[in-house]
Design a protein around this motif. Sequence first.
Motif, PDB file in Angstrom:
ATOM      1  N   ILE A 255      21.112  56.333  34.334  1.00 46.03           N
ATOM      2  CA  ILE A 255      21.336  55.091  35.068  1.00 46.03           C
ATOM      3  C   ILE A 255      22.831  54.921  35.309  1.00 46.03           C
ATOM      4  N   GLY A 256      23.196  54.577  36.534  1.00 45.75           N
ATOM      5  CA  GLY A 256      24.590  54.380  36.865  1.00 45.75           C
ATOM      6  C   GLY A 256      25.202  53.232  36.083  1.00 45.75           C
ATOM      7  N   SER A 257      26.493  53.337  35.826  1.00 44.71           N
ATOM      8  CA  SER A 257      27.182  52.300  35.073  1.00 44.71           C
ATOM      9  C   SER A 257      27.281  51.016  35.878  1.00 44.71           C
ATOM     10  N   SER A 258      27.502  49.909  35.186  1.00 45.49           N
ATOM     11  CA  SER A 258      27.625  48.614  35.846  1.00 45.49           C
ATOM     12  C   SER A 258      28.978  48.512  36.542  1.00 45.49           C
ATOM     13  N   VAL A 259      28.950  48.099  37.807  1.00 45.16           N
ATOM     14  CA  VAL A 259      30.178  47.993  38.586  1.00 45.16           C
ATOM     15  C   VAL A 259      30.194  46.681  39.344  1.00 45.16           C
ATOM     16  N   GLY A 260      31.366  46.299  39.751  1.00 44.06           N
ATOM     17  CA  GLY A 260      31.562  45.126  40.601  1.00 44.06           C
ATOM     18  C   GLY A 260      32.637  45.440  41.614  1.00 44.06           C
ATOM     19  N   ALA A 261      33.180  44.410  42.230  1.00 48.09           N
ATOM     20  CA  ALA A 261      34.186  44.640  43.260  1.00 48.09           C
ATOM     21  C   ALA A 261      35.105  43.436  43.348  1.00 48.09           C
ATOM     22  N   VAL A 262      36.307  43.689  43.887  1.00 53.44           N
ATOM     23  CA  VAL A 262      37.258  42.630  44.203  1.00 53.44           C
ATOM     24  C   VAL A 262      37.550  42.731  45.695  1.00 53.44           C
ATOM     25  N   PHE A 263      37.382  41.620  46.404  1.00 55.40           N
ATOM     26  CA  PHE A 263      37.660  41.556  47.833  1.00 55.40           C
ATOM     27  C   PHE A 263      38.965  40.763  48.030  1.00 55.40           C
ATOM     28  N   ALA A 264      39.815  41.252  48.918  1.00 53.04           N
ATOM     29  CA  ALA A 264      41.059  40.550  49.253  1.00 53.04           C
ATOM     30  C   ALA A 264      41.087  40.298  50.755  1.00 53.04           C
ATOM     31  N   LEU A 265      41.499  39.087  51.136  1.00 54.67           N
ATOM     32  CA  LEU A 265      41.545  38.686  52.546  1.00 54.67           C
ATOM     33  C   LEU A 265      42.862  37.974  52.815  1.00 54.67           C
ATOM     34  N   TRP A 266      43.495  38.282  53.964  1.00 53.11           N
ATOM     35  CA  TRP A 266      44.715  37.594  54.342  1.00 53.11           C
ATOM     36  C   TRP A 266      44.901  37.666  55.858  1.00 53.11           C
ATOM     37  N   PRO A 267      45.521  36.646  56.447  1.00 53.68           N
ATOM     38  CA  PRO A 267      45.868  36.729  57.866  1.00 53.68           C
ATOM     39  C   PRO A 267      46.956  37.780  58.048  1.00 53.68           C
ATOM     40  N   THR A 268      46.849  38.579  59.098  1.00 54.09           N
ATOM     41  CA  THR A 268      47.838  39.641  59.284  1.00 54.09           C
ATOM     42  C   THR A 268      49.218  39.098  59.575  1.00 54.09           C
ATOM     43  N   ASP A 269      49.281  37.830  60.000  1.00 51.36           N
ATOM     44  CA  ASP A 269      50.593  37.234  60.266  1.00 51.36           C
ATOM     45  C   ASP A 269      51.056  36.328  59.135  1.00 51.36           C
ATOM     46  N   ALA A 270      50.318  36.318  58.008  1.00 47.40           N
ATOM     47  CA  ALA A 270      50.710  35.463  56.873  1.00 47.40           C
ATOM     48  C   ALA A 270      50.158  36.071  55.589  1.00 47.40           C
ATOM     49  N   ALA A 271      50.786  37.164  55.123  1.00 47.61           N
ATOM     50  CA  ALA A 271      50.300  37.865  53.926  1.00 47.61           C
ATOM     51  C   ALA A 271      50.309  36.983  52.700  1.00 47.61           C
ATOM     52  N   ALA A 272      51.167  35.949  52.692  1.00 49.32           N
ATOM     53  CA  ALA A 272      51.243  35.069  51.523  1.00 49.32           C
ATOM     54  C   ALA A 272      49.973  34.248  51.341  1.00 49.32           C
ATOM     55  N   GLU A 273      49.135  34.186  52.355  1.00 51.16           N
ATOM     56  CA  GLU A 273      47.882  33.427  52.258  1.00 51.16           C
ATOM     57  C   GLU A 273      46.738  34.284  51.711  1.00 51.16           C
ATOM     58  N   ARG A 274      47.108  35.406  51.128  1.00 48.03           N
ATOM     59  CA  ARG A 274      46.100  36.323  50.570  1.00 48.03           C
ATOM     60  C   ARG A 274      45.248  35.604  49.521  1.00 48.03           C
ATOM     61  N   GLN A 275      43.940  35.856  49.563  1.00 45.40           N
ATOM     62  CA  GLN A 275      43.014  35.303  48.567  1.00 45.40           C
ATOM     63  C   GLN A 275      42.064  36.407  48.122  1.00 45.40           C
ATOM     64  N   GLU A 276      41.697  36.386  46.827  1.00 43.65           N
ATOM     65  CA  GLU A 276      40.802  37.409  46.282  1.00 43.65           C
ATOM     66  C   GLU A 276      39.548  36.770  45.716  1.00 43.65           C
ATOM     67  N   TRP A 277      38.445  37.505  45.829  1.00 41.79           N
ATOM     68  CA  TRP A 277      37.155  37.117  45.240  1.00 41.79           C
ATOM     69  C   TRP A 277      36.679  38.276  44.374  1.00 41.79           C
ATOM     70  N   ARG A 278      36.233  37.972  43.177  1.00 38.69           N
ATOM     71  CA  ARG A 278      35.805  39.011  42.240  1.00 38.69           C
ATOM     72  C   ARG A 278      34.303  38.914  41.981  1.00 38.69           C
ATOM     73  N   LEU A 279      33.611  40.031  42.145  1.00 36.30           N
ATOM     74  CA  LEU A 279      32.205  40.152  41.761  1.00 36.30           C
ATOM     75  C   LEU A 279      32.165  40.898  40.442  1.00 36.30           C
ATOM     76  N   GLU A 280      31.762  40.228  39.376  1.00 35.65           N
ATOM     77  CA  GLU A 280      31.772  40.837  38.055  1.00 35.65           C
ATOM     78  C   GLU A 280      30.820  42.032  38.008  1.00 35.65           C
ATOM     79  N   PRO A 281      31.155  43.041  37.196  1.00 32.93           N
ATOM     80  CA  PRO A 281      30.305  44.245  37.118  1.00 32.93           C
ATOM     81  C   PRO A 281      28.999  43.969  36.369  1.00 32.93           C
ATOM     82  N   THR A 282      27.930  43.764  37.139  1.00 34.25           N
ATOM     83  CA  THR A 282      26.617  43.497  36.538  1.00 34.25           C
ATOM     84  C   THR A 282      25.524  44.386  37.110  1.00 34.25           C
ATOM     85  N   VAL A 283      25.830  45.160  38.152  1.00 38.04           N
ATOM     86  CA  VAL A 283      24.818  45.961  38.837  1.00 38.04           C
ATOM     87  C   VAL A 283      25.144  47.434  38.677  1.00 38.04           C
TER      88      VAL A 283
END
Length: 797
Positions: A255-283
Amino acid sequence: MFSLHGEDSGRRLRSVYRGIARLTAAAVAGTALTAAMAQPAAAASIQALHPVAWAYTDSREPTVAHFKAAEPVPIGSWRDDAGKHHKSRGYFTFDLSGLSGQTILEANAFAKDVVVEDCSKPRTWELWTTTPITSATTWTHAPTELTQIAVPGGYWCPASGFTMAVTDAVRQAVAAGETAVTLEIRVPEEHEGNIHLGRSIDPDVPMSVISNLPPTVPTNVKIDGQACGAELYVRWQSPVVTALVTDPDVSPVGIGSSVGAVFALWPTDAAAERQEWRLEPTVSSPFTARLSIPAERLTDGREYAIAVKGVDGNGGESEWTQECRFTVDRTGPATAPTVTSTDYPDDDQWTHGGPGITGKFVFDAAGDPDTTGFLWGESGAYRYVAADHPGGSAIVDYTPTRDGPQTLVVEAVDRAFNSSPDTRYYFLVKPTAPLITDLTPDAWVGDPHHLSLQPRMADVVKYRYQVDGAAEQEIAAAADGTAVLDVTPAQDGSVVYLYSVTADGVKSGTNWAFIWSDSTPVVTSADFPSNGPGPVVGTTVNFTFAPHSHGVVSYQYSTNDGESGEVVADAEGKATVSLVLRSAAIWLEVYSVTGDGTTSMPFNGYFVGTSIAPKVESTVYPAGARSGGPGTIGRFELTPTASNVVEYVYQFSYEAERVIPARADGSAAIDWAPTAAGWYHLTVRSRSTSGQLSDATEYAFEVDPRAPVITSPDCAYPTTVSPGQLCTFVLTNQLDGGADFVYQFEGADQQAAVIGPDGTATITWTATDGYYHSLTVRSRTTAGVLSGYTYTTILVG
């Protein structure tokens, strides 16, 4: 615990444990390792390592090498069979090359006792890492001890899986780039000469290693199903980002190990507005991670970038993916497109094209520069065609599959597939499928049907057809485009599909027809006129059976009166049957049978005669009504409808059939009293002087139960009665000739009370403990006839 004393104790105990080891080695070989592997860390792999080399040294033979010997490895002091004293140390080398680049989470080695010198003494060991061993390793040339590892002692004896935690040693070796690690097991030097602390262990000292590799860089990143890499536009309020996350770690059961992901989003003209969302490793890996970007994070017309990285439960993280850029576009074209066609114009005419004839349709953006393409379809806009330029047009080929009114739904779309208001284009498709007429619908089974084919297209030269899905065949058309097709249908019918073809090879629409031959025999009777009354019941009537298929040799028949039989057909396939009309209508079911035993479809039909059933009347028990009562005599008057009636045969429900003679005028009367309430049926037939029995009259009526009435001045439901209270009940008779009441209180014996001159009786009852009680009462005549039941409920509380 085992504890043997005396000079031979060690030898004798070794002998004992050699026997135990032989019996249990297979059963315990993997116990400790399996136990450790049963609880893997999150997102980690478990590997079972076995020594690739092992050796022990012997102080009595200081220059002799014992390398990879196929015997238990002695640890500490022991005596040989001659009683000579030895001291030994064990060495075990493990290959760590498969762990390169991994994070070591836990490592444990497991020693299995084979011989124990004295089980009453606790295990006293030291565990060291050393320099490598070779085939020349001896007591004199022993490996150098490097780092001591804490190891627990204990009395568990013999130990089939003694655990030694070696996490730090393995972790340091892997971190240093070492491809192997060597472990030394020995008794501390100050106790090494103590014979009671000596042991021999299995040379296979397995090691379980729980390690972790970080997830790989996520792949297959998509936004609303669009792969990254091209210029992307999204129109949904909350676009969905997906990425495939994988981890090289696999559990022991695959069975494959449990993994998750982190997504990062930002406007290309305003990198300082970057925001991240984390999906905990449960699948379990592989896992398609999904993020629905909140609508409030996106602004229409702005460009954004997104990146993804994989994570596991042990802090492992992959590198970020390359950024994926997209532009938010939520505003569609404002103008509905125009649709035109010269092949299928919107003119309400039935003269254009036909099924299978392709026409061209032009979609135009009407100059709206936001339009880059069109969605279109018959029942909704679902097919896409690009415009020749933004704000331009497109030409599509469309082939109708049926005739009649048609609609194309068209929408203009922009680069993000936002759509405009739709345009609905209506047009008519000319029917072209040929007409099919069965010229011989009454053809017998086995005979061909002649089908007339009429074209609905000009210049038809042939027809192509299929019968019951067989291979397609062809028939030429006459000069006027018509043809006659002969088809002999299967016994249960056949389906014919066909279309016409013009000289230019243009195909028409497809028509179909179901062709079948009715094998039902023809049944007639001259005794039943088409108008006027039929023969009276009791008359013998004749029926003629005629075939509707070839080779008929007999007929099988049955009637609603239970009569059945088989009659042989004559040379023409016909037969005649004589039957007595026993009821006002005779129902016949008839099959013809051919010489090969084939049975036709059945003829089913009624032939209606004239009823001579007697009339039945009663004033006491009128038909369909409730009246009378148990024991009440009722008279039933019988009036004939046939001539020369001498008697009647009658039967009441569940009683034996009886006969009563008729009066001189043919009438009769039956006096009868029911013994119980309910519905009854009286069946009556008349019989004439010739013995002719008429059809039956069914007379139904209901006998009133005439149940008594129960009243109580003090205990009537729903009044609550106290335990010990005396209750009085007045019973009122309703039955003609009632003499007494038969009553019973719940749980008590049945009793009787005489009916007084006023038709009543009074009874009493003392309430007992409980909740609900009941009283059941019936009236009874001196002849024992009983009325219906009356019930009442008594509530005691």
